[in-house]
Design a protein around this motif. Structure first.
Motif: not given
Ligand code: CS2
Length: 513
Positions: A414, A487, A512-513
């Protein structure tokens, strides 16, 4: 040697061979007779980094060799500094007979050293005949270069020569090449035509496998002109890989002022640098300065050093630069001292870069901790716009290569995605609601980036897609990987809605990955 006339601004005599005897003994200076030094190295890209690193270490190596030699004649390792594009610093150095001062700025003190290894200076567009006279001279045993990754004219996807690059196309048509690759190939062609040994070509730029990349670019360029030249280069020319490290900010008036106060002379081209320096060089054959006596290391394989330096230091620099610029900071130290940004940089290095490094016995945790301390050095004003410039070329080796490794191994990244989103935002030249970025970023592709990004700047999804669609920067495959696209959109949305700190707070593995 020129007569000392006073500088019109400072009223001080300029630094030159004529005024060298006036430099106070308290300043470290060459222990050899500078005027007796004969050139053995041509260096292309004679900027601040080269002068604070290789040129300084060459001076120390000459001194060691001289101290052990029976004769007082310095070994022939003078440097011919070449600039292919910008004449400014070169002209200033010409006025000073190549002399300049290095200010080593630590947290508490600054030490000055005068460097005399640069014995001639050539601005290639004005003096091509002089440049090629040096390059075909067998006394030149090493041709080194610091021209930045964009100077290698590589295709972003294949990492081979971008034969369609307008500068390369132009060089292929010209009788007198102007790009770094064109100049090197002409040098090698001249040596071959005369039956002379080629020089060792020593890349000192921050790109993965710098020697291999340079060899490939030269072989590709040569083969476009003459297949047999390409084969000869591949067979006979050594292109060792190197890892070079020293933080060298752009010279400021404060540096010039400090030199004037300490020496009583006007140096228009000093360089300031951190105390740390490292040089790891792939072992090669043939004569060379005794760089190992100055702390340089010769090793069979530079890859472990290069990977940790590129991914942690240079990659970390990009994280700090793009988030720091969006947060309104000006320098690396200010951004790293901002707790959320400093913590993100450390997380990025330990969680997302460290697992991608080749196996080695290097203590990477200690290295990351040391980097945070180096970045915080209050003696160094390392501007974020300088560190973040040319992101369109820098992302590949510093962020995207490790992102690819993390994706392959199923590790979230992230912080990397947030840094790439922050770069995209910075590259548009706009922060939010159309406000211009306070310190705009220069990039060889800036016209394209601003046009593409500016058109989509207010919509995070469109902005990410617009940038992912640029083959100049991203392999088209990236846009088709859902974790990457989503992401980036998530990080971009967080930046857009809440700004840097909200985006950092939102940056969790698995989300967020
Ligand atoms: C920096 C480097 O501007 C940049 O790209 O990351 O110049 C960095 O300071 C040096 O590689 C340090 O050795």
């Amino acid at each position: 040697m020129r007569l000392p006339t006073r500088d019109p601004h400072t009223g001080l005599p300029p630094l030159s061979l004529a005024t060298l005897p006036d430099v106070p003994a308290s300043i470290t200076q060459p222990t050899f007779s500078v005027g007796d030094l004969r050139p053995g190295i041509v260096h292309i890209g004679c900027g601040a980094f080269h002068r604070a690193h290789q040129a300084l270490l060459t001076q120390r190596a000459i001194e060691v060799e001289l101290a052990e030699a029976a004769t007082p004649v310095p070994p022939s390792w003078g440097i011919v500094g070449v600039s292919l594009r910008t004449p400014g610093t070169l002209r200033a150095l010409q006025q000073q007979d190549g002399l300049y001062t290095v200010l080593e700025r630590g947290p508490d003190r600054t030490a000055l050293e005068l460097v005399g290894t640069v014995r001639d200076l050539v601005y290639a567009p004005d003096a091509p005949a002089q440049l090629f006279a040096y390059l075909r001279d067998p006394a030149i045993r090493i041709v080194s270069l610091t021209v930045t990754a964009s100077g290698y004219s590589l295709d972003a996807q294949s990492q081979r020569l971008d034969a369609q690059h307008p500068d390369i196309q132009d060089d292929l048509r010209r009788s007198c090449p102007r790009t770094a690759i064109g100049v090197l190939v002409r040098c090698l062609a001249l040596r071959r035509a005369r039956g002379l040994a080629p020089p060792v070509i020593l890349s000192c730029d921050n790109l993965p496998g710098n020697g291999h990349a340079l060899r490939q670019a030269c072989v590709d360029f040569a083969s476009l002109q003459d297949d047999s030249l390409g084969e000869w280069i591949a067979r006979h020319v050594q292109f060792p890989c190197t890892m070079v490290d020293r933080i060298v900010p752009v010279t400021t008036d404060i540096d010039r002022h400090d030199v004037a106060v300490a020496t009583g002379l006007c140096d228009a081209a000093p360089v300031s640098a951190e105390p740390f320096r490292q040089w790891v060089i792939e072992t090669f054959d043939g004569p060379r300065p005794r760089w190992e006596a100055t702390g340089a290391e010769f090793v069979p394989d530079v890859a472990p050093w290069e990977a940790s330096k590129l991914r942690l230091l240079n990659g970390g620099h990009l994280v700090v630069a793009y988030l720091g610029l969006l947060a309104g900071h000006e320098t690396v130290a200010a951004a790293v001292n901002d707790p959320p940004i400093g913590a993100l940089a450390l997380r990025f290095m330990l969680d997302e870069q460290m697992p991608t490094l080749p196996p080695s016995d290097h203590d990477i945790r200690a290295y990351a901790g040391q980097l945070i301390v180096r970045w915080r050095n209050p003696g160094i004003a390392h501007r974020l716009d300088g560190v973040g410039r040319d992101g369109s070329t820098k992302l590949a080796g510093r962020l995207l290569a490790s992102l690819g490794d993390n994706l392959r191994d199923g590790r979230p990244a992230p912080c990397t995605l947030l840094a790439i989103a922050a770069w995209m935002r910075c590259a548009t030249g706009l922060v939010d609601r159309g406000r211009p970025l306070p310190l705009p970023l220069q990039d060889r592709q800036s016209a394209l980036l601003r046009r593409v990004g500016g058109a989509a700047a207010t919509d995070p999804g469109r902005l990410v897609d617009a940038f992912l669609g640029l083959p100049e920067v991203f392999d088209p495959a990236w846009g088709a990987i859902p974790q990457v696209r989503q992401g980036l959109i998530r990080a971009m949305t967080a930046l857009h809605r809440g700004g840097v700190y909200a985006a950092i707070a939102d940056c969790h593995p698995g989300e967020c990955s």
